[in-house]
Motif scaffolding. Structure first.
Motif, PDB file in Angstrom:
ATOM      1  N   ILE A 152       0.082   8.057 -12.301  1.00 41.31           N
ATOM      2  CA  ILE A 152      -0.189   7.686 -10.908  1.00 41.31           C
ATOM      3  C   ILE A 152       1.071   7.184 -10.214  1.00 41.31           C
ATOM      4  O   ILE A 152       1.355   7.540  -9.071  1.00 41.31           O
ATOM      5  CB  ILE A 152      -1.305   6.615 -10.852  1.00 41.31           C
ATOM      6  CG1 ILE A 152      -2.650   7.233 -11.240  1.00 41.31           C
ATOM      7  CG2 ILE A 152      -1.406   6.005  -9.450  1.00 41.31           C
ATOM      8  CD1 ILE A 152      -3.764   6.220 -11.382  1.00 41.31           C
ATOM      9  N   VAL A 153       1.843   6.346 -10.909  1.00 41.23           N
ATOM     10  CA  VAL A 153       2.996   5.711 -10.257  1.00 41.23           C
ATOM     11  C   VAL A 153       4.277   6.516 -10.432  1.00 41.23           C
ATOM     12  O   VAL A 153       5.333   6.092  -9.940  1.00 41.23           O
ATOM     13  CB  VAL A 153       3.213   4.281 -10.797  1.00 41.23           C
ATOM     14  CG1 VAL A 153       1.960   3.449 -10.594  1.00 41.23           C
ATOM     15  CG2 VAL A 153       3.605   4.297 -12.269  1.00 41.23           C
ATOM     16  N   SER A 170      -2.474  13.910  -2.721  1.00 42.00           N
ATOM     17  CA  SER A 170      -1.523  12.809  -2.656  1.00 42.00           C
ATOM     18  C   SER A 170      -2.206  11.569  -3.187  1.00 42.00           C
ATOM     19  O   SER A 170      -3.370  11.327  -2.914  1.00 42.00           O
ATOM     20  CB  SER A 170      -1.063  12.576  -1.212  1.00 42.00           C
ATOM     21  OG  SER A 170      -2.158  12.252  -0.392  1.00 42.00           O
ATOM     22  N   SER A 171      -1.481  10.784  -3.937  1.00 43.44           N
ATOM     23  CA  SER A 171      -2.058   9.591  -4.543  1.00 43.44           C
ATOM     24  C   SER A 171      -1.778   8.382  -3.675  1.00 43.44           C
ATOM     25  O   SER A 171      -0.644   8.141  -3.285  1.00 43.44           O
ATOM     26  CB  SER A 171      -1.458   9.386  -5.937  1.00 43.44           C
ATOM     27  OG  SER A 171      -1.977   8.230  -6.523  1.00 43.44           O
ATOM     28  N   SER A 172      -2.830   7.632  -3.351  1.00 45.04           N
ATOM     29  CA  SER A 172      -2.697   6.408  -2.576  1.00 45.04           C
ATOM     30  C   SER A 172      -3.224   5.250  -3.413  1.00 45.04           C
ATOM     31  O   SER A 172      -4.280   5.362  -4.022  1.00 45.04           O
ATOM     32  CB  SER A 172      -3.489   6.498  -1.269  1.00 45.04           C
ATOM     33  OG  SER A 172      -3.025   7.561  -0.466  1.00 45.04           O
ATOM     34  N   PHE A 173      -2.486   4.161  -3.434  1.00 46.84           N
ATOM     35  CA  PHE A 173      -2.971   2.996  -4.146  1.00 46.84           C
ATOM     36  C   PHE A 173      -2.342   1.748  -3.548  1.00 46.84           C
ATOM     37  O   PHE A 173      -1.430   1.818  -2.729  1.00 46.84           O
ATOM     38  CB  PHE A 173      -2.698   3.090  -5.651  1.00 46.84           C
ATOM     39  CG  PHE A 173      -1.254   3.159  -6.010  1.00 46.84           C
ATOM     40  CD1 PHE A 173      -0.580   4.362  -5.998  1.00 46.84           C
ATOM     41  CD2 PHE A 173      -0.557   2.024  -6.379  1.00 46.84           C
ATOM     42  CE1 PHE A 173       0.760   4.441  -6.335  1.00 46.84           C
ATOM     43  CE2 PHE A 173       0.782   2.091  -6.726  1.00 46.84           C
ATOM     44  CZ  PHE A 173       1.439   3.304  -6.700  1.00 46.84           C
ATOM     45  N   ALA A 177      -6.323   3.059  -7.240  1.00 48.54           N
ATOM     46  CA  ALA A 177      -5.876   4.408  -6.877  1.00 48.54           C
ATOM     47  C   ALA A 177      -6.982   5.154  -6.154  1.00 48.54           C
ATOM     48  O   ALA A 177      -8.158   4.986  -6.401  1.00 48.54           O
ATOM     49  CB  ALA A 177      -5.467   5.179  -8.133  1.00 48.54           C
ATOM     50  N   SER A 178      -6.574   5.990  -5.219  1.00 45.59           N
ATOM     51  CA  SER A 178      -7.531   6.816  -4.488  1.00 45.59           C
ATOM     52  C   SER A 178      -6.849   8.131  -4.164  1.00 45.59           C
ATOM     53  O   SER A 178      -5.683   8.171  -3.792  1.00 45.59           O
ATOM     54  CB  SER A 178      -7.961   6.117  -3.198  1.00 45.59           C
ATOM     55  OG  SER A 178      -8.877   6.908  -2.480  1.00 45.59           O
ATOM     56  N   ILE A 189       0.858  -1.179   0.000  1.00 46.38           N
ATOM     57  CA  ILE A 189       0.000   0.000   0.000  1.00 46.38           C
ATOM     58  C   ILE A 189       0.897   1.232   0.000  1.00 46.38           C
ATOM     59  O   ILE A 189       1.824   1.332   0.809  1.00 46.38           O
ATOM     60  CB  ILE A 189      -0.919   0.048   1.236  1.00 46.38           C
ATOM     61  CG1 ILE A 189      -1.865  -1.144   1.249  1.00 46.38           C
ATOM     62  CG2 ILE A 189      -1.737   1.344   1.255  1.00 46.38           C
ATOM     63  CD1 ILE A 189      -2.722  -1.215   2.495  1.00 46.38           C
ATOM     64  N   GLN A 190       0.626   2.152  -0.903  1.00 50.32           N
ATOM     65  CA  GLN A 190       1.324   3.430  -0.938  1.00 50.32           C
ATOM     66  C   GLN A 190       0.377   4.505  -0.425  1.00 50.32           C
ATOM     67  O   GLN A 190      -0.676   4.743  -1.003  1.00 50.32           O
ATOM     68  CB  GLN A 190       1.763   3.771  -2.363  1.00 50.32           C
ATOM     69  CG  GLN A 190       2.454   5.123  -2.509  1.00 50.32           C
ATOM     70  CD  GLN A 190       3.878   5.108  -1.959  1.00 50.32           C
ATOM     71  OE1 GLN A 190       4.644   4.200  -2.262  1.00 50.32           O
ATOM     72  NE2 GLN A 190       4.231   6.092  -1.170  1.00 50.32           N
ATOM     73  N   CYS A 191       0.728   5.126   0.690  1.00 50.02           N
ATOM     74  CA  CYS A 191      -0.063   6.222   1.251  1.00 50.02           C
ATOM     75  C   CYS A 191       0.865   7.412   1.476  1.00 50.02           C
ATOM     76  O   CYS A 191       1.738   7.359   2.354  1.00 50.02           O
ATOM     77  CB  CYS A 191      -0.711   5.827   2.578  1.00 50.02           C
ATOM     78  SG  CYS A 191      -2.201   4.851   2.420  1.00 50.02           S
TER      79      CYS A 191
END
Length: 403
Positions: free
Chosen positions: A185-186, A254-257, A245-246, A57-59
């Motif tokens: 996104i990434v 900030s992008s979280s996915f 993605a969220s 998880i990327q937050c």
């Protein structure tokens, strides 16, 4: 600077010693939004741990890496997870050869993104996919079809232009827009220099492609055909990135996915592939659902469907259990599992062995074998290594030959 927090599923807690309260709350918020119907987090006072799921998880500036607990080093547990994901086709891009050769020891997200970028760049080098897309423009020359209503509205006092619609071969199509959205996104999550170079090269090929938003319904509009089939893996992976993605707006965006995988299902699927390699694909039936336990005398119908994970050569029934079979040096099992196996071995007349199959841990206990009274049938507990695919296959071969 992104901080990496690596924990073992169902074991390690994340506390405010590793992350701030704000970061912990963001993680909880993301899980509640992205996985509302899943039991992902075990929450206690000022601490959480992941259960039932593994992945990454990327937050914001924290990357959480959840690996299976198999009592190895973090690198080995990471490689074991990558191997399981690859051979079981849980993700659309394989990196099993890289894992087997020991090349993939970076964090999980880097492994995922590297595989995606390598595959996408390889196909883009062969040629960007183009389609005929309908265009409308106000031109100085006629091209295609004159759109009369728009022409009158825009050119009532301008006799030098014509408002036309026409089909044009272009790379600005939905599939390439999907790739560009996923790459955007990434972009901030690629930490390796080589990955960043690959990402920028991919974006270079897509320079003439528009950046568009991809709500869930729009993802379904990206379809594969004979002309773009070579992009299949990259398309599926790009969809995964966008689906997971969220965006949170906390003064700044900030992008979280995430890439999370249910561990019970992953272990079962991995064992299916390993069993087929050990016994032969024709010998293994997955999710056998043709036997019922009871006969209803009044209705005449068969009731209580039995559905073991695997039936091997019609003789061996196997149910997978993603949990440790050893606790403090002793075997650990639930009686309900034994009752279930008894139901299986009773209903399947040809079966002579029922096996509860667990992942092998260091210091594995000597597990019991129960004999069903007045029969030659047995109920057994067995554990197999999952650190490397062919170790799993060897253990399964030995297990099946023991019978």
């Amino acid at each position: 600077m992104t901080k990496l927090v690596t924990v073992r599923e169902s074991y390690d807690w994340i506390t405010e010693n590793e992350v701030t309260q704000v970061q912990l709350e963001e993680l909880i918020r993301y899980i509640e939004e992205r996985y509302p119907n899943e039991n992902v987090l075990d929450q206690r006072y000022k601490r959480v741990r992941f259960i039932n799921f593994v992945g990454v998880i990327q937050c914001s500036d924290i990357r959480y890496e959840i690996v299976p607990k198999i009592n190895l080093s973090a690198d080995d547990e990471r490689k074991a997870l990558l191997s399981m994901l690859s051979v079981s086709n849980f993700i659309p891009i394989t990196f099993y050869e890289r894992v087997k050769n020991g090349q993939e020891t970076a964090d999980l997200l880097t492994a995922f993104l590297t595989a995606f970028l390598e595959r996408l760049l390889k196909e883009l080098k062969k040629g960007i996919y183009k389609t005929y897309e309908r265009q409308e423009e106000n031109l100085y020359v006629m091209k295609g079809k004159l759109e009369l209503s728009n022409h009158i509205r825009q050119n009532a006092f301008n006799h030098t232009r014509a408002y036309c619609s026409f089909d044009e071969l272009t790379e600005n199509n939905s599939m390439n827009q999907l790739f560009k959205a996923a790459l955007q996104i990434v972009r901030s999550s690629s930490v390796l220099h080589t990955s960043k170079l690959q990402l920028e090269r991919c974006l270079g090929y897509l320079d003439q492609v528009d950046v568009v938003n991809f709500p869930p319904h729009k993802l379904n509009e990206v379809r594969l055909n004979r002309q773009n089939e070579r992009f299949r893996d990259a398309v599926l992976f790009a969809k995964l990135i966008i689906e997971h993605a969220s965006i949170y707006n906390k003064g700044q965006q900030s992008s979280s996915f995430s890439f999370l995988f249910p561990m019970n299902l992953l272990f079962e699927k991995y064992m299916e592939v390993a069993l087929e390699a050990a016994a032969g694909a024709d010998a293994v039936i997955s999710q056998h659902a043709k036997t019922r336990l009871l006969h209803n005398k009044k209705s005449g119908q068969e009731n209580i469907l039995l559905k073991p994970d695997f039936l091997v050569n019609n003789k061996v029934i196997i149910d997978t259990k993603w949990k440790s079979a050893t606790y403090h040096g002793k075997s650990r099992y639930q009686q309900s599992d034994i009752y279930q196996m008894y139901a299986y071995v009773t209903a399947y007349k040809e079966a002579i062995r029922c096996i509860l199959l667990y992942p092998k841990q260091e210091g594995e206990a000597e597990h019991p074998v129960w004999e069903v009274v007045d029969t030659n049938k047995t109920i057994e507990m067995k554990a197999v290594r999952i650190d490397e695919f062919w170790n799993s296959v060897d253990d399964l071969k030995e297990l099946l030959n023991d019978g």
